[in-house]
Design an enzyme around this catalytic site. Structure first.
Site, PDB file in Angstrom:
ATOM      1  N   CYS A  79      51.300  43.731  43.260  1.00 33.63           N
ATOM      2  CA  CYS A  79      52.543  42.986  43.508  1.00 33.63           C
ATOM      3  C   CYS A  79      53.783  43.815  43.138  1.00 33.63           C
ATOM      4  CB  CYS A  79      52.507  41.648  42.785  1.00 33.63           C
ATOM      5  SG  CYS A  79      53.716  40.463  43.435  1.00 33.63           S
ATOM      6  N   HIS A 167      47.752  39.025  44.461  1.00 32.14           N
ATOM      7  CA  HIS A 167      47.186  39.048  43.105  1.00 32.14           C
ATOM      8  C   HIS A 167      45.663  38.904  43.165  1.00 32.14           C
ATOM      9  CE1 HIS A 167      50.872  38.924  40.638  1.00 32.14           C
ATOM     10  NE2 HIS A 167      51.391  38.291  41.675  1.00 32.14           N
ATOM     11  N   GLU A 169      43.663  39.182  40.765  1.00 33.90           N
ATOM     12  CA  GLU A 169      43.145  38.654  39.504  1.00 33.90           C
ATOM     13  C   GLU A 169      43.080  37.136  39.449  1.00 33.90           C
ATOM     14  OE1 GLU A 169      47.626  39.312  38.745  1.00 33.90           O
ATOM     15  OE2 GLU A 169      46.024  40.086  40.017  1.00 33.90           O
ATOM     16  N   ASP A 225      36.595  31.986  15.520  1.00 35.19           N
ATOM     17  CA  ASP A 225      37.076  33.350  15.268  1.00 35.19           C
ATOM     18  C   ASP A 225      36.735  33.830  13.859  1.00 35.19           C
ATOM     19  OD1 ASP A 225      38.130  33.097  17.804  1.00 35.19           O
ATOM     20  OD2 ASP A 225      40.152  32.644  17.116  1.00 35.19           O
TER      21      ASP A 225
END
Length: 509
Positions: A79, A167, A169, A225
């Protein structure tokens, strides 16, 4: 040395998604702002230029020196990146007569282009641009077009340089992952060997070298986490890891006991600290969300510091920082505007003279879970929803007191248990009950009531950067509402939040 692809960020909302999609292919990648690109060593197999909210025609548009990249390494420009190459290497970019946003159908004109290997003409791509490339850069060959634009994709002859105005992705580009696979595997020659097991092996080895015989403390929260970070560190340094789990009084109902019980079977050295009263004292008279977060954060550090001083000769503080935390802290324009504090990155006060170790700082959230499963951590811990550091302190809107906190704990417990009992918990990224700072009129039996409102929130997401509200079944919501109103004294109304992020955040405060 781990092979990788570097993603150069020009500020696109989709930049992280490029990284996530490459990681799905087991290709390691790192994201850097356009103005903080590191020296590229032999581990870098290729470079991707992201999109941007800027037009390349703007005076303030991001600029980058590509002299050490273009023609020397495989390059994919997306892009804004495609338009940047055109504008700065002999082509031309102008405002588009018809702006292209959303779905478009692509026609592949150069069937020999390796970027589009095995991609059929007529597949859907996702556009998001107001400019268009009216003249290609020097040496460029057109590769693909759409009904509206002639230069939807091009390549540079004699180089491994490719550019697309759409795009790849985003999930709306139907063959986007295949396009990225072609770039990473066929053009960059990546092996796709970056897996959870390889990450564990490499990380444990690096931790052993970094920490040697030093002592490390880690603040456990019961979340994914910190738990995964603890198990990794435990594999590396064993008894030299000291885990501190602070009960700030703002955890879910019975959570302190249940989490401590979960850790008993994992061989971790865990110290449980009850400090609820201290946190509640620090929150008296405070209703502003940011001030609440700061009060909770400061009190946590004080409690944690007191406990850590009981352990002699500690050199390191471990944190469960993950990659989105790191990216947000070094955004294109420097640290992003404060949406909320209580962030892992940079939260250590000067008087705690400890070095920082962050074993998960290269992972996205779903990758942390994949690593956790590979480590053999119990499913009940790995599947836990994200829970904010300030806990229920930011889910009781406004000033907190014991009465409000207990009301919320009961309502939240009913909501979460109901999700689990209905096999909906794991279909939701994050669920929360929120106590609103308003009372409304109701009727129970023959009596008029004037009591609190509970808002329920359930969202789907991949990494928490964007989120959509979950379409929970009406029958489920009706039962949860009924159970909360009947069983939680002080509540006479339940509502369901149907806001997405953006514009709303996941948490209300």
């Amino acid at each position: 040395m781990t092979e990788k692809i570097i993603i150069i960020d020009f500020g696109s909302q989709f930049t992280q998604l490029i990284g996530r999609r490459l990681r799905e292919l087991n290709v390691y990648c790192e994201i850097f702002p356009f103005n903080k690109v590191p020296q590229l060593d032999e581990s870098v197999k290729g470079v991707i230029l992201s999109g941007s909210p800027f037009s390349v025609r703007d005076e303030q548009a991001p600029q980058i020196d590509l002299s050490k990249i273009k023609g020397k390494l495989p390059l994919l420009a997306v892009c804004y990146g495609a338009q940047y190459l055109a504008k700065h290497f002999g082509g031309d970019v102008n405002a588009s007569v018809t702006r292209e946003y959303g779905r478009a159908i692509i026609k592949i004109d150069d069937r020999g282009c390796p970027l589009f290997k095995d991609i059929e003409s007529g597949s859907q791509v996702w556009m998001s641009h107001g400019d268009t490339i009216t003249a290609l850069p020097l040496g460029a060959v057109p590769v693909a077009s759409t009904e509206e634009i002639a230069n939807a994709a091009y390549r540079i002859e004699g180089e491994k340089t490719y550019a697309v105005q759409f795009h790849p992705e985003v999930y709306h580009t139907t063959n986007g992952l295949e396009i990225l696979r072609n770039f990473a595997m066929n053009i960059c020659k990546c092996t796709g060997s970056w897996t959870p097991s390889s990450f564990i092996e490499t990380t444990v080895k690096e931790l052993k070298e970094q920490l040697s015989n030093d002592k490390v403390i880690l603040g456990l929260s019961g979340g994914v986490d910190s738990t995964v970070a603890a198990v990794l560190l435990n594999r590396a340094i064993g008894k030299n890891l000291y885990c501190i789990f602070v009960d700030n009084g703002l955890l879910r109902k019975d959570e302190f006991e249940s989490v401590l019980d979960s850790y008993k079977h994992m061989g971790l050295n865990v110290i449980g600290v009850r400090a609820g009263e201290r946190f509640m004292d620090s929150l008296k008279g405070i209703s502003d969300p940011e001030l609440k977060r700061k009060a909770i954060g400061k009190t946590f550090i004080d409690v944690f510091d007191t406990e850590s001083h009981k352990i002699e000769d500690v050199s390191w503080l471990a944190q469960g920082t993950i990659y989105p935390d790191v990216i947000e802290s070094v955004s294109v324009n420097g640290p992003s505007a404060t949406i909320k504090s209580h962030h892992n990155v940079g939260g250590l006060p000067d008087y705690m003279k400890l070095k920082i170790v962050e074993p998960l700082k290269s992972l996205f959230k779903d990758e942390v879970r994949r690593v956790g499963r590979e480590l053999g951590i119990a499913h009940s811990l790995i599947s836990r929803h994200p829970f904010p550091g300030p806990g229920l302190g930011i889910r009781v809107l406004g000033e907190i007191n014991e009465e409000k906190l207990n009301i919320l704990k009961e309502a939240d417990a009913i909501f979460i248990k109901s999700l689990k009992d209905s096999s909906l918990y794991e279909k939701v990224w994050q669920a929360a009950a929120i106590l609103l700072p308003v009372k409304s009129v109701g009727v129970m039996g023959d009596e008029r009531t004037y009591e609190y409102t509970i808002a329920l929130r359930a969202v789907t997401s991949t990494d928490g950067m964007t989120a959509d509200w979950v379409h929970l079944p009406y029958e489920f919501l009706a039962k949860v509402s009924n159970d909360i109103i009947n069983r939680v004294k002080g509540v006479n109304r339940v509502v369901y939040d149907i806001s997405s992020k953006p514009p709303a955040t996941i948490e209300w405060e």
